[in-house]
Every structure is written in structure tokens, then in C-alpha cells.
Design an enzyme around this catalytic site. Structure first.
Site, PDB file in Angstrom:
ATOM      1  N   ASP A 405      35.401 -37.892  15.655  1.00 47.89           N
ATOM      2  CA  ASP A 405      36.111 -36.919  15.012  1.00 47.89           C
ATOM      3  C   ASP A 405      35.709 -35.915  14.099  1.00 47.89           C
ATOM      4  O   ASP A 405      35.817 -35.880  12.783  1.00 47.89           O
ATOM      5  CB  ASP A 405      37.563 -37.749  14.134  1.00 47.89           C
ATOM      6  CG  ASP A 405      38.108 -38.638  14.891  1.00 47.89           C
ATOM      7  OD1 ASP A 405      37.980 -38.551  16.239  1.00 47.89           O
ATOM      8  OD2 ASP A 405      38.902 -39.485  14.491  1.00 47.89           O
ATOM      9  N   GLU A 504      41.036 -42.304  10.200  1.00 47.17           N
ATOM     10  CA  GLU A 504      40.439 -41.398  11.410  1.00 47.17           C
ATOM     11  C   GLU A 504      40.793 -39.941  11.182  1.00 47.17           C
ATOM     12  O   GLU A 504      41.713 -39.644  10.329  1.00 47.17           O
ATOM     13  CB  GLU A 504      40.878 -41.882  12.633  1.00 47.17           C
ATOM     14  CG  GLU A 504      42.372 -42.118  12.916  1.00 47.17           C
ATOM     15  CD  GLU A 504      42.561 -42.828  14.185  1.00 47.17           C
ATOM     16  OE1 GLU A 504      41.585 -42.876  15.050  1.00 47.17           O
ATOM     17  OE2 GLU A 504      43.662 -43.295  14.385  1.00 47.17           O
TER      18      GLU A 504
END
Length: 772
Positions: A405, A504
Site C-alpha cells: 500500500d 493498512e
């Protein structure tokens, strides 16, 4: 420290029949009563405050350890019997069973929250301005125990000074501890880490408590389920099969300005990269979606196709990232390259590529993808961030790995950085020893030991705590914008050893002169089973968005709202309107507003066949000057990435009744993967912040009229007391019997009235009600 408890005694006066001798005393008492200006005839409250505190040795590593027990013993004796008895009873229960420990722990305030949250929400609905900038009630200041020795033994208890201090401050009687408990307590130590801002076990509990509170300040707003549609652009050629299919669409991000984060106007279009795939299939690839700039109609979005072509397979996948415009108009994509060839594991690597786009016949087309480059072929560097080899060498099936990410941003000096999800490396590595580091817990002694015993007594929690090491990392890029390289890794911006194994989708937004870090998380990837299981039970989901603020991009980040909780789940995960993967986009021209985007329905048709994952309506949050945030009652259509005057709509706003499809609220949904015990909950809908119609209801002046008991007509109603009626508005029974303080009558009138009153009291049966 053990705080003393305030106690209050209420002394009640009751009027009874008196004897003949007592009547004289009543007259004298009445005269005395007239001289008192503040005493109430009803009842008097007297508060007595007893503050008791335990003073412990705070010298670091004292040379003579035999003195420590003396001080602790003296302090323990000085405690009030009430406090000692209560804490001793609790303490004897703490080490024995998990359930009792949980009941005593501060962590279990979450269990009681749902009972009171409904009342709280009702009151907040009438006055949202009161709570809009308040911090979660569960936020507790952490106490520092670094001054106590973790090696010097207190002879009296057989505990280290650190353990001894914690035990006594928690109110635990050391004699009730078993030898095994003492052995575990003596392993406790205090170690400060270098891994940036730390999410403690206490922070995690506060986040979970905030979720349970369902406060409209943080709860994700209700969406109207009947209005939610699949994206037309999601019916397209699948990257793996090449056949047209109805795809799920989940993690998505716009092409942004690298400095401001605003959505770029690329040749009249807005561009979004999205993860998409066939439901219930291992199909995870990236697609390019586009729409006319500032068009907020979901069905106007079009699909330029799979970014990395067709004929792809599940072995090599592409996951979340970010994208910006290069100086020549090309798009620089940062993403996660995932290699699953090693026994279906997820070897995640930060990667980049340059997209060459063109507009042909009013359509955006992908001409080519150049400069494909894996930036972190080993995963993490090993020291700051866990490498794939490190993870693989100890993987037992319960440990998540993360190096994904990437979010690109440029600071005011022109340096480019990637902020990403990772796991901590050897600088602060995952291990069972993290369970014994007091720093990982936060809060005070009672919370620390209660949580510590919980983990020791719960095998699943012990394993989770041993492997949890989620982090938000940062690195500086070198090279050129089209051919970037890694120049330098830095200590994580955020880490959560022992607490969480997954935080995340980070993104950083600069507003004014501050940087705001946001990330999504599922609490069920944390080590506190009791917290996230309660969230599942009460709400049906445990997703959150976390937020932190710093004065500089690489500086120290402080949690927003005290704990970091910015958004909390408000509907079960298998409802059509469940959301996740929150991504904050700045609002042009604003220094305190953010547009929150997400996808909804938790993939794989969990909300029913044909209800694919799709873009959610977006909504606004406001960041307050005091570091708090609040959800605003401002909602858009699905898939609106740019907030402007045309964005706001009422069509997608829902409430508790409309936020689910028929049958979703009965807790039985085909294909429900979570098996949640779905229960009704009452988060405040954001479309009803101005409903002050409820406070009007409590005005019930009918009750004061009830005491019209003219059973004392013998008392002459002299006009002398008519001014009391003018003063108080409504005449009362006591006004015609007892004179009130502040009257200007003569002493003779006072004495006569006192005598008259005494006679009335003497001859008239009267019983005063007691307050309970």
C-alpha cells in the site's frame, strides 16, 4: 495510585407528632429555623471526602532493596479499610480466571457501553453541538513505570520492584498470588522503543470502546441500502479470463497532486485506480477508471481496462497503492506487487510503473505501461521493517506479513516519500517477550495487569500478541519521477508491537501547516480478542479508520481524538451498506475538511447474490483545532471523489431502518462468512443532527398541580403571603404553612406564625415522604 472514593451522606429531617413537652421545643426550633438562610426543611446534603493515595518508591535501581518493602508495607496499612477490602477482593479474583479478570478490567467498560450508548445517543441527538468536539471517554493517560527496577527483588513479596509496584497500585494483595503468577510478573520490564508513535493495548481498547459507543461523532453514517447500485463500469473484461463479468471493486485511489493530494484534472477527466476481480475468486488486479472531472454520477464512470493487460493469473497479483501525474502528463503508479508462488504465501513488494495514457474518441485509453520496477524485492529491509525471509523463517500460520500500500507524497522541500504498511523489523521485532514489556500496555497498573493476565490465560490472545507487529513505514525516494529508487528507510511513523498485526492503506494529507496520517484497520487482527469480539457481537463488524497528526511529514504523530479512532463501523459486515478501505481526500480550498471515500459490501456477495462490492457514497469529516474530528451530515452519491457545490445529496442518506435490505437485519444471511451474532444497534444517523423535538417532551408541568390537598383549611390564608406567590409564580403548600427566608415581617408575626405552625404540626397527623 489508588484514588480515594468520595462519599456523601444525606441527613434527612422528618416531622412527626410530638408530645406536649415537645411542642414547646418545636416552637423554639421554629424560631431558630427562621434565622437560617440556607437550610432546607426537606433534606441537607453533607459531603465528606476521603482521599487516600499509595506512595511508592520511585528511585531508579535503589541500592538497598530491603527498604522498598518497608515503604510499600507502610503505605498499604495507611489505606482505608473500605478501599483495601474492595481492592483485595478484586485482586484475589484477578489472577485466577480470565472471565473474572475481564470483569474487573477497565477493558471491560466496552461490555457495559452498549447498554448506556442508546441513552447517550438519544441525548446527543438533541444536542449534537455539545458532543461534536469531545474526546472519547475511554481515553486514559498512560503512566510511566520506567523508574522501577525489573531485576531488584523485594524480599517481602518475592517480586521485582516493578512487579511489586504494579501489584500494589492495582490493589492486588501479593499474598494471593500463586508462585506461577509471581514468576510471570517478574518477567515484566519497561523498554522504550524507537519505532515512532506507538499504539498501545490501552489505545486499542479505547478504539474498540469508541466503536461500541456508536457516537455520531465517529460512527460511519448510515447509507440508504435501496439506493446502492453496482458500478456499470465494473461489468468489464476480467484481467485473468478475458471474459466480461460483473466484478467486485474494492480498494481504490484517485490520481492526485503529489503535494496537495487534490484530485488531478487530467485533460478534463478524473482518474481512479481500483482493485477489481470476479467475486469468490482469487482474482486481484488493477484497473483504470475515469469520468469527466467533477462528474458525481456513479454510472458515468468508464473502464479503460486492466492496467497490466489480460491473461494474468492468481500467482502474481497487484494490490493497493497511489498515483500522481508526472511533469510530462504521464501517470506514475505506485502499487503492491504480490508473489504467491511460495506455497500460496503473499510475498509483498513495493513497486512502480509509468502509465502512458491518451484520449481517443472521448475515451481514455492505456497506450503502454513502462518502467515497471520492484522497489523492495526482499520485502522489508530487515532492520526497520520485517523482510519476507524473516517472516517465512518463523511463520506458523497465525502471523500476517505486510509490505504494501505505498502512498507517495512530496514535502515542502521537494523530497518525495513513500508511506506504506509494513511489519516491524529487528529494531523492535515481534516476539513473546513483547507481552512482558509494560510500555506496550499503556494506562495504569490496574489495566496493565488485568490485560497481562488476560493474555497469559488465553492461548489465542497469547499467540496473537506474540506475532503482532503492524507498522506504518516511511522511506525517502531517490532517482527520477519516472524511475524512482529507494534512498533511505526511516523508523516507522506508527507501530503496534503486541497489539495489532494489520494497519493498512495509509495515506497522508497536508492541511494547513500540519500533516495528517490516516489508515484503515480491522480490530480482529489485534490481540485483544475480548474487544473485537464484543464489537462483532454488538455491531456486527470491527472496522475502523485511524488518524494521527504531526507538524512535519517525518515527525512524531499524535493520535487524533486521544486514541486515534476517527471512524468506527456502524452496521454488520454482511449488510449491503457495510464499508471499508477508507481513503481521505482533501477538499480544495479547505484546511479542515476531508472527503472520506470507501467501498461497500464486504466482497464476495456476502450481502446476497448480485450485490457486488461497489463504491460507497462519500461523506465529510471535519478536523477541529483541538485535535478532535467529527463526521458531518454531508453525503454524496456513490463514487464522488471531488467535493464541490454539486456534491451534496439526500438520496443516499439512510437511517437505522433503511440501511439494510429486507432480511438483512435478522442475522441470517446466506454465505455469511463471519458467523456474527448480529444484534440491533443504535448509532446516530448523520442526517438527523438537528432534531431537537425530543427535549420538548420532558416539560410536564402537570405534576406540580397534583399537591392540591386543602386538608388544612383551618390555617387562615392571610394576604400577607401573597407576595410569595408573586415571587415563585406558583403557590405551594409549604408557602401557606412555613414562612420562607428573606421575609420582612415583624418579630411578632414571626413568633405568632411559628406558634401557629407548631400547633398545626402537633394536632395534624403528617408524614413526610423520604427521598430514596
Amino acid at each position: 495510585m489508588i484514588k480515594g472514593e468520595k462519599t456523601s451522606q444525606k441527613l434527612r429531617y422528618s416531622i412527626r407528632k410530638v408530645s406536649t413537652i415537645g411542642a414547646t421545643s418545636a416552637i423554639i426550633g421554629t424560631v431558630a429555623f427562621l434565622g437560617a438562610t440556607t437550610t432546607q426543611a426537606d433534606e441537607v446534603g453533607v459531603a465528606s471526602e476521603s482521599t487516600t493515595s499509595a506512595t511508592l518508591v520511585t528511585e531508579a535501581e535503589p541500592a538497598v532493596t530491603t527498604e522498598a518493602p518497608q515503604v510499600v508495607e507502610t503505605t498499604a496499612v495507611s489505606e482505608t479499610p473500605e478501599v483495601v477490602s474492595e481492592t483485595t477482593t478484586t485482586a484475589s479474583e484477578v489472577p485466577e480466571t480470565v472471565s473474572e479478570t475481564t470483569a474487573v478490567s477497565e477493558a471491560t467498560t466496552a461490555v457495559d457501553t452498549p447498554v448506556t450508548s442508546e441513552t447517550t445517543n438519544d441525548s446527543e441527538a438533541t444536542s449534537p453541538e455539545v458532543t461534536s468536539a469531545s474526546q472519547p471517554s475511554t481515553t486514559v493517560e498512560d503512566k510511566d513505570y520506567s523508574s522501577y527496577s525489573a531485576t531488584t527483588i523485594v524480599k517481602e513479596t518475592g517480586l521485582t520492584e516493578l512487579a511489586d509496584a504494579l501489584v500494589r497500585e492495582a490493589g492486588i494483595d501479593p499474598t494471593t498470588l500463586s508462585a506461577e503468577r509471581k514468576e510471570e510478573l517478574n518477567k515484566l520490564y519497561v523498554k522504550s522503543t524507537e519505532t515512532g508513535t506507538q499504539m498501545t493495548y490501552g489505545d486499542f481498547q479505547s478504539i474498540a470502546d469508541t466503536l461500541l459507543e456508536q457516537n455520531e461523532q465517529y460512527a460511519i453514517p448510515y447509507f440508504k441500502a435501496s439506493e446502492i447500485k453496482n458500478m456499470a463500469a465494473a461489468t468489464t473484461r476480467d484481467a485473468q479470463t478475458g471474459e466480461v463479468a460483473d466484478l467486485d471493486v474494492w480498494d481504490s485511489w484517485p490520481v492526485q497532486d503529489i503535494k496537495t493530494g487534490e484530485v488531478v484534472n487530467w485533460n478534463g477527466y478524473q482518474l481512479v485506480v481500483a482493485m477489481m476481480g470476479v467475486p469468490n475468486t482469487n482474482d486481484n488486479h488493477l484497473y483504470l477508471l475515469y469520468n469527466t472531472y467533477a462528474d458525481n454520477d456513479l454510472q458515468h464512470w468508464q473502464n479503460a481496462g486492466s492496467i497490466f493487460g489480460y491473461g494474468l493469473d492468481a500467482v502474481t497479483q497487484q494490490w493497493s497503492g497511489s498515483a500522481v501525474v508526472n511533469q510530462d502528463g504521464t501517470i506514475q503508479l505506485y502499487y503492491t506487487n504480490v508473489d504467491t508462488s511460495d506455497n500460496n504465501s503473499n510475498n509483498q513488494m513495493l513497486a512502480t510503473a509509468t502509465l502512458n495514457l491518451a484520449v481517443e474518441n472521448n475515451k481514455v485509453v492505456i497506450k503502454s505501461v513502462d518502467n515497471k520496477n520492484i522497489l523492495t524485492p526482499t520485502g522489508g529491509d530487515g532492520y526497520y521493517y520485517q523482510s519476507y525471509a524473516q517472516w517465512r523463517s518463523t511463520f506458523t500460520g497465525a502471523d500476517n506479513i505486510a509490505m504494501r500500500d505505498p502512498h507517495v507524497i512530496e514535502d515542502e522541500d521537494g523530497s518525495r516519500y513513500l508511506v506504506f504498511e509494513a511489519s516491524t523489523g529487528t529494531q523492535n521485532y515481534q516476539d513473546a517477550s513483547q507481552i512482558y514489556n509494560v510500555k506496550n500496555y499503556g494506562r495504569d497498573a490496574k489495566f496493565i495487569l488485568s490485560s497481562f493476565f488476560d493474555i497469559l490465560d488465553n492461548e489465542d490472545m497469547y499467540i496473537r500478541a506474540s506475532v503482532s507487529n503492524a507498522a506504518i513505514g516511511i522511506l525517502r525516494l531517490g532517482g527520477t519521477e519516472k524511475a524512482p529508487t529507494i534512498q533511505e528507510f526511516f523508523t516507522p511513523l506508527l507501530s503496534s508491537p503486541m497489539v495489532s498485526d494489520e494497519i493498512e492503506r495509509p495515506n497522508v494529507v497536508k492541511l494547513g501547516n500540519k500533516y495528517y496520517l490516516f489508515a484503515a484497520s480491522r480490530l480482529n487482527h489485534g490481540s485483544n480478542d475480548y474487544a473485537w469480539q464484543e464489537a462483532n457481537k454488538v455491531v456486527g463488524d470491527n472496522v475502523v479508520m485511524l488518524g494521527y497528526v504531526s507538524d512535519s511529514l517525518t515527525g512524531t504523530y499524535e493520535p487524533l481524538n486521544g486514541s486515534g479512532a476517527v471512524l468506527t463501523a456502524s452496521v454488520p459486515s454482511d449488510w449491503r451498506t457495510a464499508t471499508y478501505s477508507y481513503y481521505a481526500v482533501p477538499v480544495k480550498g479547505s484546511d479542515d475538511l476531508l472527503l472520506i471515500t470507501a467501498y461497500m459490501t464486504n466482497r464476495n456477495e456476502v450481502a446476497g447474490k448480485g450485490n457486488n462490492s461497489t463504491w460507497a457514497p462519500s461523506f465529510l469529516i471535519q478536523i477541529m483545532p483541538d485535535g478532535t474530528t467529527k463526521v458531518l451530515a454531508k453525503m454524496t452519491n456513490q463514487g464522488d471523489w471531488i467535493w464541490d457545490e454539486s456534491s451534496e445529496t439526500q438520496a443516499t442518506i439512510g437511517n437505522k431502518e433503511t440501511s439494510h435490505l429486507p432480511g438483512e437485519d435478522d442475522g441470517i444471511i446466506e454465505g455469511n462468512p463471519g458467523g456474527y451474532d448480529l444484534k440491533p444497534h443504535t448509532p446516530k444517523a448523520p442526517d438527523k443532527p438537528t432534531e431537537p423535538d425530543t427535549p420538548v417532551v420532558p416539560e410536564q408541568p402537570s405534576t406540580p398541580v397534583t399537591p392540591d390537598t386543602p386538608n388544612t383549611p383551618s390555617v387562615p390564608e392571610t394576604p400577607t403571603y401573597s407576595h410569595i406567590e408573586k415571587l415563585h409564580g406558583v403557590p405551594t403548600q409549604t408557602a401557606s404553612i412555613l414562612p420562607q427566608t428573606g421575609e420582612k415581617d415583624s418579630k411578632i408575626n414571626f413568633l405568632g406564625m411559628a406558634m401557629l405552625t407548631s400547633l398545626v404540626v402537633f394536632f395534624t397527623p403528617y408524614k413526610r415522604k423520604r427521598k430514596h
